[in-house]
Design a protein around this motif. Structure first.
Motif, PDB file in Angstrom:
ATOM      1  N   THR A  93     -18.097  -2.885  10.383  1.00 23.30           N
ATOM      2  CA  THR A  93     -17.060  -2.971  11.384  1.00 23.30           C
ATOM      3  C   THR A  93     -16.158  -1.765  11.231  1.00 23.30           C
ATOM      4  O   THR A  93     -16.325  -0.961  10.302  1.00 23.30           O
ATOM      5  CB  THR A  93     -16.263  -4.289  11.258  1.00 23.30           C
ATOM      6  OG1 THR A  93     -15.420  -4.445  12.389  1.00 23.30           O
ATOM      7  CG2 THR A  93     -15.413  -4.308   9.995  1.00 23.30           C
ATOM      8  N   SER A  94     -15.214  -1.628  12.132  1.00 22.71           N
ATOM      9  CA  SER A  94     -14.185  -0.611  11.963  1.00 22.71           C
ATOM     10  C   SER A  94     -12.931  -1.300  11.446  1.00 22.71           C
ATOM     11  O   SER A  94     -12.696  -2.486  11.709  1.00 22.71           O
ATOM     12  CB  SER A  94     -13.890   0.104  13.281  1.00 22.71           C
ATOM     13  OG  SER A  94     -13.239  -0.764  14.189  1.00 22.71           O
ATOM     14  N   TRP A  95     -12.122  -0.543  10.743  1.00 16.34           N
ATOM     15  CA  TRP A  95     -10.893  -1.105  10.185  1.00 16.34           C
ATOM     16  C   TRP A  95     -10.048  -1.725  11.299  1.00 16.34           C
ATOM     17  O   TRP A  95      -9.568  -2.852  11.170  1.00 16.34           O
ATOM     18  CB  TRP A  95     -10.108  -0.007   9.462  1.00 16.34           C
ATOM     19  CG  TRP A  95      -9.007  -0.530   8.600  1.00 16.34           C
ATOM     20  CD1 TRP A  95      -9.040  -0.726   7.250  1.00 16.34           C
ATOM     21  CD2 TRP A  95      -7.713  -0.950   9.037  1.00 16.34           C
ATOM     22  NE1 TRP A  95      -7.839  -1.244   6.824  1.00 16.34           N
ATOM     23  CE2 TRP A  95      -7.006  -1.387   7.896  1.00 16.34           C
ATOM     24  CE3 TRP A  95      -7.069  -1.002  10.266  1.00 16.34           C
ATOM     25  CZ2 TRP A  95      -5.694  -1.861   7.959  1.00 16.34           C
ATOM     26  CZ3 TRP A  95      -5.766  -1.473  10.332  1.00 16.34           C
ATOM     27  CH2 TRP A  95      -5.100  -1.894   9.182  1.00 16.34           C
ATOM     28  N   GLY A  96      -9.875  -1.012  12.400  1.00 12.21           N
ATOM     29  CA  GLY A  96      -9.031  -1.500  13.482  1.00 12.21           C
ATOM     30  C   GLY A  96      -9.572  -2.760  14.130  1.00 12.21           C
ATOM     31  O   GLY A  96      -8.813  -3.683  14.441  1.00 12.21           O
ATOM     32  N   THR A  97     -10.872  -2.815  14.335  1.00  8.75           N
ATOM     33  CA  THR A  97     -11.491  -3.994  14.945  1.00  8.75           C
ATOM     34  C   THR A  97     -11.257  -5.234  14.094  1.00  8.75           C
ATOM     35  O   THR A  97     -10.875  -6.301  14.592  1.00  8.75           O
ATOM     36  CB  THR A  97     -13.002  -3.765  15.129  1.00  8.75           C
ATOM     37  OG1 THR A  97     -13.216  -2.675  16.027  1.00  8.75           O
ATOM     38  CG2 THR A  97     -13.692  -5.008  15.678  1.00  8.75           C
ATOM     39  N   PHE A  98     -11.464  -5.098  12.799  1.00  5.90           N
ATOM     40  CA  PHE A  98     -11.342  -6.246  11.906  1.00  5.90           C
ATOM     41  C   PHE A  98      -9.881  -6.665  11.748  1.00  5.90           C
ATOM     42  O   PHE A  98      -9.557  -7.863  11.750  1.00  5.90           O
ATOM     43  CB  PHE A  98     -11.960  -5.898  10.545  1.00  5.90           C
ATOM     44  CG  PHE A  98     -12.527  -7.078   9.817  1.00  5.90           C
ATOM     45  CD1 PHE A  98     -13.700  -7.679  10.250  1.00  5.90           C
ATOM     46  CD2 PHE A  98     -11.901  -7.600   8.704  1.00  5.90           C
ATOM     47  CE1 PHE A  98     -14.238  -8.768   9.579  1.00  5.90           C
ATOM     48  CE2 PHE A  98     -12.419  -8.688   8.017  1.00  5.90           C
ATOM     49  CZ  PHE A  98     -13.592  -9.272   8.467  1.00  5.90           C
ATOM     50  N   TYR A  99      -9.011  -5.688  11.643  1.00  6.52           N
ATOM     51  CA  TYR A  99      -7.577  -5.974  11.527  1.00  6.52           C
ATOM     52  C   TYR A  99      -7.066  -6.729  12.749  1.00  6.52           C
ATOM     53  O   TYR A  99      -6.357  -7.739  12.631  1.00  6.52           O
ATOM     54  CB  TYR A  99      -6.820  -4.664  11.347  1.00  6.52           C
ATOM     55  CG  TYR A  99      -5.329  -4.754  11.575  1.00  6.52           C
ATOM     56  CD1 TYR A  99      -4.484  -5.294  10.608  1.00  6.52           C
ATOM     57  CD2 TYR A  99      -4.761  -4.298  12.761  1.00  6.52           C
ATOM     58  CE1 TYR A  99      -3.114  -5.374  10.814  1.00  6.52           C
ATOM     59  CE2 TYR A  99      -3.401  -4.372  12.982  1.00  6.52           C
ATOM     60  CZ  TYR A  99      -2.579  -4.917  12.008  1.00  6.52           C
ATOM     61  OH  TYR A  99      -1.229  -4.995  12.222  1.00  6.52           O
ATOM     62  N   ARG A 100      -7.433  -6.266  13.930  1.00 12.78           N
ATOM     63  CA  ARG A 100      -6.964  -6.932  15.156  1.00 12.78           C
ATOM     64  C   ARG A 100      -7.466  -8.367  15.233  1.00 12.78           C
ATOM     65  O   ARG A 100      -6.754  -9.261  15.700  1.00 12.78           O
ATOM     66  CB  ARG A 100      -7.403  -6.137  16.386  1.00 12.78           C
ATOM     67  CG  ARG A 100      -6.635  -4.839  16.583  1.00 12.78           C
ATOM     68  CD  ARG A 100      -6.924  -4.238  17.947  1.00 12.78           C
ATOM     69  NE  ARG A 100      -8.320  -3.878  18.108  1.00 12.78           N
ATOM     70  CZ  ARG A 100      -8.823  -2.694  17.781  1.00 12.78           C
ATOM     71  NH1 ARG A 100      -8.041  -1.766  17.248  1.00 12.78           N
ATOM     72  NH2 ARG A 100     -10.094  -2.428  17.979  1.00 12.78           N
ATOM     73  N   ALA A 101      -8.694  -8.594  14.774  1.00 11.50           N
ATOM     74  CA  ALA A 101      -9.246  -9.947  14.814  1.00 11.50           C
ATOM     75  C   ALA A 101      -8.486 -10.878  13.863  1.00 11.50           C
ATOM     76  O   ALA A 101      -8.157 -12.016  14.221  1.00 11.50           O
ATOM     77  CB  ALA A 101     -10.735  -9.912  14.464  1.00 11.50           C
TER      78      ALA A 101
END
Length: 396
Positions: free
Chosen positions: A97-105
């Motif tokens: 995943t990307s850091w931003g994708t996982f953080y937002r989730a």
């Protein structure tokens, strides 16, 4: 009624490890507040994350969001030589995943009501009944439990183990991403459905596809990489770690802030040293950035009602792709110990600490050895199973 209904917890650090901890503590019954030092949401970081079971566990067991919507995957691990020839290839599936994708989730599941930005914790005091955290803003918050998930420069670690200092590895990581669709057809074909390595004397690069801002489809994916290059400690490193604003860095130099001359040298070196496919990705990166590869491990992870998790407790080199997995494993083990302790927070932390310290020690020992093999002794051999990713051991 849960044992911890009415109990309160403070989590210092609102990144992936902190949010995972906060969600699990809330599920256990705690009222949880997360305090993040940065003044704006931690969004837009493009770094890739290799997804291991502990990292994904919140989404596989507790969340209504689906892991497949947050990730990409590949079915092969391959090594390319400097002529783009495949010198080793094996079937092994990994997800990313990307850091931003996982953080937002994670933030989507936690919500923003108890997520506080712009609050820098600077110290704490505690007694048998509670712990009070102080912030540079003048704010003070008292709770039953505080968890420091504030990363490699953790304030909590300085308190629990002041002697635990960062130890520079002798090399840095150049990182960046390029839209997969912008690569040449030949590079896309060679790199598709694979995590790809090129190993050269005293250096290696790893590349894999991650979700982009628009999603996980072919038109959205990014090719992510980390290229490890030896840089001696001293004046050379110190000069490199001064950003374009004139500010010195210790952990990283952010995208768009690396001095142009170092970016130009890095791109030229990529063309000379790496496989053409890897070099294409590196040279096409608009804003590469620098990660300083360092290690640190606290000899303590708990004191009274205070705990350290993830990089706050042990920051280890990325070669096992286990950083976010270790933070998640710490969090899951913590809530497990709290559940078994039936309200005795101090007893829970005392039981939890030695197991997680041992896990940190084993991980750090392994990644230091992996770095030595790739960057100094040149004994990193394509296909060696001891070099596989894994928090608990190679491939595990």
């Amino acid at each position: 009624m849960n044992t911890y209904d009415g109990a309160t917890a403070v989590v210092i650090g609102g990144s992936i490890g902190g949010l995972t901890t906060a969600l699990l503590l809330r599920d256990l019954g705690f009222t949880v507040d997360v305090f993040e030092r940065t003044p704006t949401a931690l969004d837009g970081r493009g770094s890739g994350i290799v997804l291991q079971p502990d990292t994904l566990r919140w989404f596989t067991e507790r969340s209504e969001q689906h892991p497949q919507d947050l990730s990409t995957s590949t079915d092969w691990v391959q090594y390319l030589d400097t002529d783009n020839q495949i010198v080793h290839r094996e079937r092994r599936t990994w997800s990313y995943t990307s850091w931003g994708t996982f953080y937002r989730a994670l933030l989507g599941d936690f919500g923003s009501d108890h997520y506080h930005l712009g609050e820098y914790a600077c110290g704490f005091d505690q007694d048998e009944r509670s712990v009070t955290v102080r912030f540079v803003s003048g704010r003070e918050v008292t709770a039953d439990l505080v968890v420091f998930a504030d990363g490699i420069t953790s304030i909590g670690r300085r308190r629990l183990d002041p002697a635990a200092d960062l130890s520079y590895s002798g090399y840095i990581g150049w990182r960046g991403t390029v839209p997969e669709k912008d690569l040449s057809e030949g590079a896309r074909e060679l790199l598709k459905d694979s995590i790809t390595y090129t190993v050269v004397p005293h250096s290696h690069i790893t590349l894999y596809p991650i979700p982009g801002e628009g999603g996980t489809g072919p038109q959205d994916r990014l090719m992510n990489y980390v290229w490890y290059r030896n840089t001696p400690e001293g004046p050379e490193l110190s000069e490199m770690l001064i950003d374009k604003r004139g500010f010195p860095g210790t952990v990283s130099i952010h995208p768009s802030q690396v001095q142009d001359r170092y970016v130009a040298e890095m791109r030229d070196a990529a063309r000379r040293m790496l496989s053409p496919a890897a070099a294409e990705v590196v040279t096409a990166t608009a804003t590469p950035y620098i990660q300083v590869v360092s290690d640190v491990r606290a000899s303590r992870m708990a004191e009274g009602r205070a705990a350290l998790i993830g990089d706050a407790a042990c920051a280890a080199r990325p070669h096992a792709a286990a950083g976010t997995a270790k933070a998640a494993a710490d969090a899951w083990a913590l809530v497990g110990a709290l559940r078994e302790a039936e309200g005795d927070i101090g007893a829970a932390l005392r039981k939890w600490e030695p197991v997680q310290l041992e896990l940190s020690a084993r991980l750090l020992e392994r990644v230091v050895a992996m770095g030595e093999r790739s960057q100094f002794s040149n004994t990193w051999k394509p296909g060696d199973p001891s070099l596989r990713f894994g928090l608990y051991g190679p491939g595990r």
